[in-house]
Write a protein that holds these residues in place. Structure first.
Motif, PDB file in Angstrom:
ATOM      1  N   LYS A 202       0.837  -1.209   0.000  1.00 21.80           N
ATOM      2  CA  LYS A 202       0.000   0.000   0.000  1.00 21.80           C
ATOM      3  C   LYS A 202       0.863   1.248   0.000  1.00 21.80           C
ATOM      4  O   LYS A 202       0.546   2.246  -0.673  1.00 21.80           O
ATOM      5  CB  LYS A 202      -0.921  -0.002   1.226  1.00 21.80           C
ATOM      6  CG  LYS A 202      -2.043   1.031   1.140  1.00 21.80           C
ATOM      7  CD  LYS A 202      -3.015   0.688   0.023  1.00 21.80           C
ATOM      8  CE  LYS A 202      -4.187   1.638  -0.041  1.00 21.80           C
ATOM      9  NZ  LYS A 202      -5.103   1.318  -1.163  1.00 21.80           N
ATOM     10  N   ALA A 203       1.974   1.203   0.728  1.00 25.24           N
ATOM     11  CA  ALA A 203       2.886   2.352   0.757  1.00 25.24           C
ATOM     12  C   ALA A 203       3.474   2.599  -0.632  1.00 25.24           C
ATOM     13  O   ALA A 203       3.578   3.757  -1.071  1.00 25.24           O
ATOM     14  CB  ALA A 203       4.002   2.111   1.774  1.00 25.24           C
ATOM     15  N   ASP A 223      -3.428  15.016  -0.648  1.00 26.71           N
ATOM     16  CA  ASP A 223      -2.203  14.441  -1.202  1.00 26.71           C
ATOM     17  C   ASP A 223      -1.141  14.310  -0.110  1.00 26.71           C
ATOM     18  O   ASP A 223      -0.469  13.286   0.005  1.00 26.71           O
ATOM     19  CB  ASP A 223      -1.654  15.327  -2.335  1.00 26.71           C
ATOM     20  CG  ASP A 223      -2.636  15.482  -3.483  1.00 26.71           C
ATOM     21  OD1 ASP A 223      -3.353  14.510  -3.783  1.00 26.71           O
ATOM     22  OD2 ASP A 223      -2.691  16.583  -4.065  1.00 26.71           O
ATOM     23  N   ARG A 224      -0.996  15.361   0.678  1.00 28.77           N
ATOM     24  CA  ARG A 224       0.007  15.361   1.753  1.00 28.77           C
ATOM     25  C   ARG A 224      -0.306  14.301   2.808  1.00 28.77           C
ATOM     26  O   ARG A 224       0.585  13.608   3.306  1.00 28.77           O
ATOM     27  CB  ARG A 224       0.063  16.747   2.401  1.00 28.77           C
ATOM     28  CG  ARG A 224       0.615  17.840   1.498  1.00 28.77           C
ATOM     29  CD  ARG A 224       2.097  17.684   1.272  1.00 28.77           C
ATOM     30  NE  ARG A 224       2.686  18.839   0.623  1.00 28.77           N
ATOM     31  CZ  ARG A 224       3.980  18.975   0.372  1.00 28.77           C
ATOM     32  NH1 ARG A 224       4.814  18.007   0.735  1.00 28.77           N
ATOM     33  NH2 ARG A 224       4.460  20.040  -0.214  1.00 28.77           N
ATOM     34  N   MET A 225      -1.583  14.157   3.143  1.00 29.49           N
ATOM     35  CA  MET A 225      -1.959  13.167   4.148  1.00 29.49           C
ATOM     36  C   MET A 225      -1.694  11.753   3.647  1.00 29.49           C
ATOM     37  O   MET A 225      -1.265  10.875   4.403  1.00 29.49           O
ATOM     38  CB  MET A 225      -3.426  13.319   4.541  1.00 29.49           C
ATOM     39  CG  MET A 225      -3.667  14.345   5.631  1.00 29.49           C
ATOM     40  SD  MET A 225      -2.743  14.023   7.176  1.00 29.49           S
ATOM     41  CE  MET A 225      -3.420  12.447   7.689  1.00 29.49           C
ATOM     42  N   ARG A 226      -1.969  11.502   2.366  1.00 25.50           N
ATOM     43  CA  ARG A 226      -1.732  10.158   1.835  1.00 25.50           C
ATOM     44  C   ARG A 226      -0.231   9.822   1.877  1.00 25.50           C
ATOM     45  O   ARG A 226       0.147   8.688   2.179  1.00 25.50           O
ATOM     46  CB  ARG A 226      -2.246  10.050   0.394  1.00 25.50           C
ATOM     47  CG  ARG A 226      -3.742  10.180   0.194  1.00 25.50           C
ATOM     48  CD  ARG A 226      -4.559   9.092   0.859  1.00 25.50           C
ATOM     49  NE  ARG A 226      -4.878   9.399   2.239  1.00 25.50           N
ATOM     50  CZ  ARG A 226      -5.824  10.218   2.648  1.00 25.50           C
ATOM     51  NH1 ARG A 226      -6.597  10.835   1.765  1.00 25.50           N
ATOM     52  NH2 ARG A 226      -6.041  10.433   3.932  1.00 25.50           N
ATOM     53  N   MET A 227       0.623  10.805   1.602  1.00 28.38           N
ATOM     54  CA  MET A 227       2.060  10.540   1.690  1.00 28.38           C
ATOM     55  C   MET A 227       2.493  10.344   3.138  1.00 28.38           C
ATOM     56  O   MET A 227       3.370   9.533   3.436  1.00 28.38           O
ATOM     57  CB  MET A 227       2.865  11.679   1.057  1.00 28.38           C
ATOM     58  CG  MET A 227       3.190  11.473  -0.417  1.00 28.38           C
ATOM     59  SD  MET A 227       3.982   9.878  -0.800  1.00 28.38           S
ATOM     60  CE  MET A 227       5.508  10.001   0.137  1.00 28.38           C
ATOM     61  N   ALA A 234       4.954   2.339   5.688  1.00 24.43           N
ATOM     62  CA  ALA A 234       6.267   1.772   5.362  1.00 24.43           C
ATOM     63  C   ALA A 234       7.105   1.601   6.625  1.00 24.43           C
ATOM     64  O   ALA A 234       7.837   0.617   6.768  1.00 24.43           O
ATOM     65  CB  ALA A 234       6.987   2.668   4.357  1.00 24.43           C
ATOM     66  N   GLY A 235       6.988   2.560   7.555  1.00 20.73           N
ATOM     67  CA  GLY A 235       7.699   2.445   8.829  1.00 20.73           C
ATOM     68  C   GLY A 235       7.248   1.238   9.623  1.00 20.73           C
ATOM     69  O   GLY A 235       8.062   0.489  10.175  1.00 20.73           O
ATOM     70  N   LEU A 236       5.931   1.025   9.696  1.00 21.59           N
ATOM     71  CA  LEU A 236       5.402  -0.146  10.393  1.00 21.59           C
ATOM     72  C   LEU A 236       5.894  -1.439   9.739  1.00 21.59           C
ATOM     73  O   LEU A 236       6.218  -2.416  10.416  1.00 21.59           O
ATOM     74  CB  LEU A 236       3.873  -0.111  10.387  1.00 21.59           C
ATOM     75  CG  LEU A 236       3.218   0.951  11.270  1.00 21.59           C
ATOM     76  CD1 LEU A 236       1.735   1.085  10.927  1.00 21.59           C
ATOM     77  CD2 LEU A 236       3.390   0.620  12.748  1.00 21.59           C
ATOM     78  N   ALA A 237       5.963  -1.435   8.407  1.00 21.20           N
ATOM     79  CA  ALA A 237       6.398  -2.632   7.687  1.00 21.20           C
ATOM     80  C   ALA A 237       7.862  -2.951   7.966  1.00 21.20           C
ATOM     81  O   ALA A 237       8.203  -4.080   8.331  1.00 21.20           O
ATOM     82  CB  ALA A 237       6.170  -2.443   6.186  1.00 21.20           C
TER      83      ALA A 237
END
Length: 375
Positions: A202-203, A223-227, A234-237
């Motif tokens: 998803k990231a 857009d900013r919130m989605r990034m 990605a950090g959690l992953a």
């Protein structure tokens, strides 16, 4: 049979109004660790308005990129003086990493417990708000040391577009490429599983969709919130799955040449993907799968064809974000000069914490050859 566990230790609050979480603090001694350029800004003023009426608030802003050991020691002394109940880190990866490292050592020398550590990222990049990593730098030996300990996990992460919507394009671009590297390295890491794959995939989708939009002035809050969400996912992953040699090598480029971390990662990513894919069938399959899921190629494409399509899309994204892709382009140093540092960097990279979960156990020779491709 190995039993794998999964928990989200950090509570995550994401919305344009998420900062209102701070109003629950009352009668507390609070230290805010923040980037120095935030002082005097409307964003920090808003945070202080939420806190100052009901709490004692002190600001520590001795934050520099790639936080050095000396800054950690200085921060510990500041904490000893202030004796905080609450610590709030506001900034990019360096500010949050510094706050985490300071707390790590402060807890070892001070008996007063910290009730809460809240991280508020101002860039969509490191995912440090949800990881048990913190990277500090020895400025004498020019080595980056990733700390890894569960106590480094913040209690809360607040994701808000308030700070990121004014980030300069270069910061947006480089930190966004860092998100992509986190996600792709987590996908092929030896510690990956179905849960980390879902977050990483998803990231990746969000980075390719929203990062180019965030790079231009017309970027909206959504857009900013989605990034921001991509960075957090990605950090959690990677916090669970691990990273790989892109990071192990990027840490060396950052320590020696002060190349921004996300940019160093962007330089190396495509080269490392090709290296891993040629040596690990499982990595090739995962690279191909994400390429197909992103529709970079047809669903029936051969894995090698899908791999090439993925690499092309990564290179196109990096160029769209104006990323210089060699050390010479980024720093002006000649290839002849930087090649002399390659053996030392390769030796250090193989000892980096992120090396061990790469899908293929690269040799020092392999790492040196990869470094030479970006000189």
């Amino acid at each position: 049979m190995t039993v794998r566990s999964w928990t989200f230790s950090t509570n995550i609050y994401a919305s344009k109004d998420a900062l209102l979480r701070l109003t629950r603090f009352a009668g507390e001694r609070i230290v805010i660790v923040c980037d120095p350029f935030l002082k005097g800004t409307s964003g920090l003023a808003y945070v202080l308005d939420l806190l100052q009426n009901n709490n004692h608030v002190a600001i520590y802003s001795n934050v520099v990129p790639d936080p050095p050991i000396e800054a950690v020691a200085d921060g510990v002394n500041f904490m000893k003086q202030e004796q905080p109940d609450i610590v709030i880190a506001i900034g990019g990866g360096s500010a949050i990493d510094l706050a985490k490292a300071v707390l790590y050592f402060y807890r070892k020398v001070n008996s007063k417990p910290i009730k809460n550590m809240t991280a508020i990222p101002t860039t969509s990049g490191t995912g440090s708000e949800v990881t048990s990593f913190a990277v500090i730098t020895d400025t004498v030996s020019k080595v980056k040391y990733p700390l890894l300990d569960d106590s480094l996990l913040p209690d809360e992460a607040i994701l808000t577009p308030l700070f990121v919507k004014t980030a300069p394009p270069k910061v947006t671009g480089y930190s966004g490429m860092d998100v992509l590297v986190h996600a792709i390295e987590a996908l092929v890491s030896t510690g990956a599983d179905s849960f980390t794959d879902a977050l990483a995939e998803k990231a990746v989708e969000y980075v390719f969709t929203y990062l180019p939009r965030c790079y231009v002035k017309s970027a909206g809050e959504e857009d900013r919130m989605r990034m921001h969400e991509a960075s957090c996912m990605a950090g959690l992953a990677f916090n669970k799955a691990g990273l790989g040699i892109t990071h192990a090598l990027a840490h060396q480029l950052g320590a020696l040449y002060h190349i921004p971390h996300g940019l160093a990662n962007a330089m190396l990513l495509s080269r490392v993907i090709a290296f891993n894919a040629l040596r690990s069938g499982q990595a090739l399959k995962k690279y191909a799968d994400i390429s197909k899921k992103m529709h970079f190629c047809t669903s029936t494409a051969e894995d090698k064809e899908a791999l090439i399509a993925l690499i092309k899309q990564i290179m196109t994204l990096a160029r769209t974000l104006d990323c210089p892709l060699t050390v010479k382009e980024a720093t002006g140093r000649s290839a002849e000069e930087t090649r002399q540092d390659v053996p030392l960097m390769a030796e250090r990279a193989i000892k980096d914490r992120t090396y061990s979960t790469n899908p293929y156990p690269a040799t020092i020779d392999d790492l040196a050859q990869l470094l030479l491709t970006v000189m």
